[in-house]
Motif scaffolding. Structure first.
Motif, short mmCIF file in Angstrom:
data_model
loop_
_atom_site.label_atom_id
_atom_site.label_comp_id
_atom_site.label_asym_id
_atom_site.label_seq_id
_atom_site.Cartn_x
_atom_site.Cartn_y
_atom_site.Cartn_z
N VAL A 76 0.68 -1.29 0.08
CA VAL A 76 0.32 -0.02 0.24
C VAL A 76 1.07 1.64 -0.02
N PHE A 77 0.48 2.45 -1.44
CA PHE A 77 1.05 3.51 -0.97
C PHE A 77 0.61 4.52 -0.80
N TYR A 78 0.52 5.09 -0.21
CA TYR A 78 0.18 6.45 0.49
C TYR A 78 1.30 7.98 0.40
N VAL A 79 0.58 8.27 -0.03
CA VAL A 79 1.08 9.47 -0.68
C VAL A 79 1.43 10.87 0.04
N LEU A 80 2.42 11.08 1.27
CA LEU A 80 2.40 11.55 1.77
C LEU A 80 2.63 13.65 1.09
N SER A 81 3.61 13.69 0.18
CA SER A 81 3.43 14.98 0.11
C SER A 81 4.36 14.83 -1.39
N GLY A 82 3.79 15.68 -2.71
CA GLY A 82 4.73 15.57 -4.27
C GLY A 82 4.21 14.89 -5.20
N ASP A 83 4.09 14.76 -5.95
CA ASP A 83 3.40 14.18 -7.14
C ASP A 83 4.45 13.27 -7.70
N PHE A 84 3.66 12.04 -7.95
CA PHE A 84 3.95 11.08 -8.53
C PHE A 84 3.03 10.03 -9.68
N ASP A 85 3.96 9.76 -10.43
CA ASP A 85 2.97 8.83 -12.26
C ASP A 85 3.86 7.21 -11.71
N PHE A 86 2.16 6.90 -11.34
CA PHE A 86 2.31 5.56 -10.75
C PHE A 86 2.09 3.77 -11.83
N VAL A 87 2.81 3.23 -12.20
CA VAL A 87 2.85 2.71 -12.65
C VAL A 87 1.08 1.30 -12.23
N ASN A 88 0.60 1.21 -12.93
CA ASN A 88 -0.23 -0.25 -12.04
C ASN A 88 -1.02 -0.96 -13.66
N GLY A 89 -0.09 -1.85 -13.84
CA GLY A 89 -0.43 -2.64 -14.41
C GLY A 89 0.24 -2.10 -16.05
N ASP A 90 -0.75 -1.91 -17.02
CA ASP A 90 0.13 -0.96 -17.54
C ASP A 90 -0.73 0.18 -18.56
N LYS A 91 -1.02 0.58 -16.96
CA LYS A 91 -1.78 2.01 -16.72
C LYS A 91 -0.53 3.56 -16.24
N ILE A 92 -0.82 4.21 -16.40
CA ILE A 92 -0.68 5.80 -15.00
C ILE A 92 -1.53 5.81 -14.76
N ILE A 93 -0.98 6.50 -13.59
CA ILE A 93 -1.44 6.86 -13.06
C ILE A 93 -0.57 8.38 -12.28
N GLN A 94 -1.99 9.58 -12.33
CA GLN A 94 -0.50 10.99 -11.59
C GLN A 94 -1.70 10.62 -10.30
N VAL A 95 -0.73 10.88 -9.00
CA VAL A 95 -1.12 10.96 -7.54
C VAL A 95 -0.59 12.12 -7.34
N GLY A 96 -1.05 12.28 -5.91
CA GLY A 96 -0.38 13.39 -5.16
C GLY A 96 -1.12 13.10 -3.92
N PRO A 97 -0.49 14.59 -2.89
CA PRO A 97 -0.47 13.97 -1.75
C PRO A 97 -2.03 13.39 -0.89
N GLY A 98 -2.03 13.00 -0.37
CA GLY A 98 -2.99 12.14 0.38
C GLY A 98 -3.69 10.90 -0.56
N ASP A 99 -3.65 10.84 -1.66
CA ASP A 99 -3.96 9.48 -2.56
C ASP A 99 -2.87 7.86 -2.03
N LEU A 100 -4.05 7.25 -2.00
CA LEU A 100 -2.98 5.97 -1.93
C LEU A 100 -4.05 4.33 -3.18
N LEU A 101 -2.44 3.88 -3.06
CA LEU A 101 -2.65 2.75 -3.63
C LEU A 101 -2.13 1.47 -3.24
N PHE A 102 -3.19 0.83 -3.88
CA PHE A 102 -3.15 -0.84 -3.35
C PHE A 102 -2.66 -1.97 -3.99
N VAL A 103 -1.48 -2.73 -4.06
CA VAL A 103 -1.30 -3.21 -5.07
C VAL A 103 -0.79 -4.98 -4.59
N PRO A 104 -1.63 -5.27 -5.15
CA PRO A 104 -1.64 -6.89 -5.05
C PRO A 104 -0.38 -7.90 -5.64
#
Length: 175
Positions: A76-104
């Protein structure tokens, strides 16, 4: 309105006084440099009976983790600060502070700091154990210096350890 409580345990029940919670202060943990990032292992599987490991990572602009997949753990990734491009399979998700991503486990993922300043992430690893990768392979930080970027020869030296950790590197394919 009246609430009916379920039965309350007897005062001799050890749950009243059990103190097995683990408290980690903001300046505690073991800090290592890895691939240009500065990561603090806030809590490890050794401390939690294998349940979880938690990392706090400062990621410089343009840095991050190559896309990869884990064979043993979820993250589980939780963004504390800054901006990220997250790879999720074959897609890119833009995330920022307060966003969370669960990766099985078995899911291709990675991230890049897309901002102009260092960004921070909390990573929860379940079950714990993969945080040992940083403890065993990271570089002890040098005060006043930045973490060095990963060099090809560094990556080659880590390949066996990544395989041992059941981590498969899955970079973007060439078109």
């Amino acid at each position: 309105m009246t609430f009916v409580l379920p039965p309350v345990p007897d005062e001799d029940d050890p749950r009243w006084t059990r103190r097995d919670g683990i408290f980690v202060r903001r300046d505690q943990g073991v800090t290592k440099w890895m691939a240009g990032d500065t990561t603090t292992v806030k809590i490890s599987a050794a401390q939690t009976g294998g349940a979880v490991g938690v990392l706090e990572t400062s990621v410089p602009p343009g840095s991050g983790a190559l896309p990869h997949a884990h064979g043993r753990e979820e993250e589980v990734f939780y963004v504390l600060s800054g901006d990220f491009d997250f790879v999720n399979g074959d897609k890119i998700i833009q995330v920022g502070p307060g966003d969370l991503l669960f990766v099985p486990r078995g899911n291709r993922h990675g991230f890049t700091n897309t901002g102009d300043l260092p960004a921070k992430l909390l990573t929860f690893i379940m079950p714990g154990g993969h945080e040992d990768f940083w403890l065993d392979n990271g570089i002890d930080p040098e005060p006043g210096k930045a973490a060095p970027p990963l060099r090809p020869e560094d990556f080659a030296a880590l390949a066996a350890e990544l395989a041992n950790q059941q981590v498969t590197i899955m970079p973007d394919r060439e078109p």
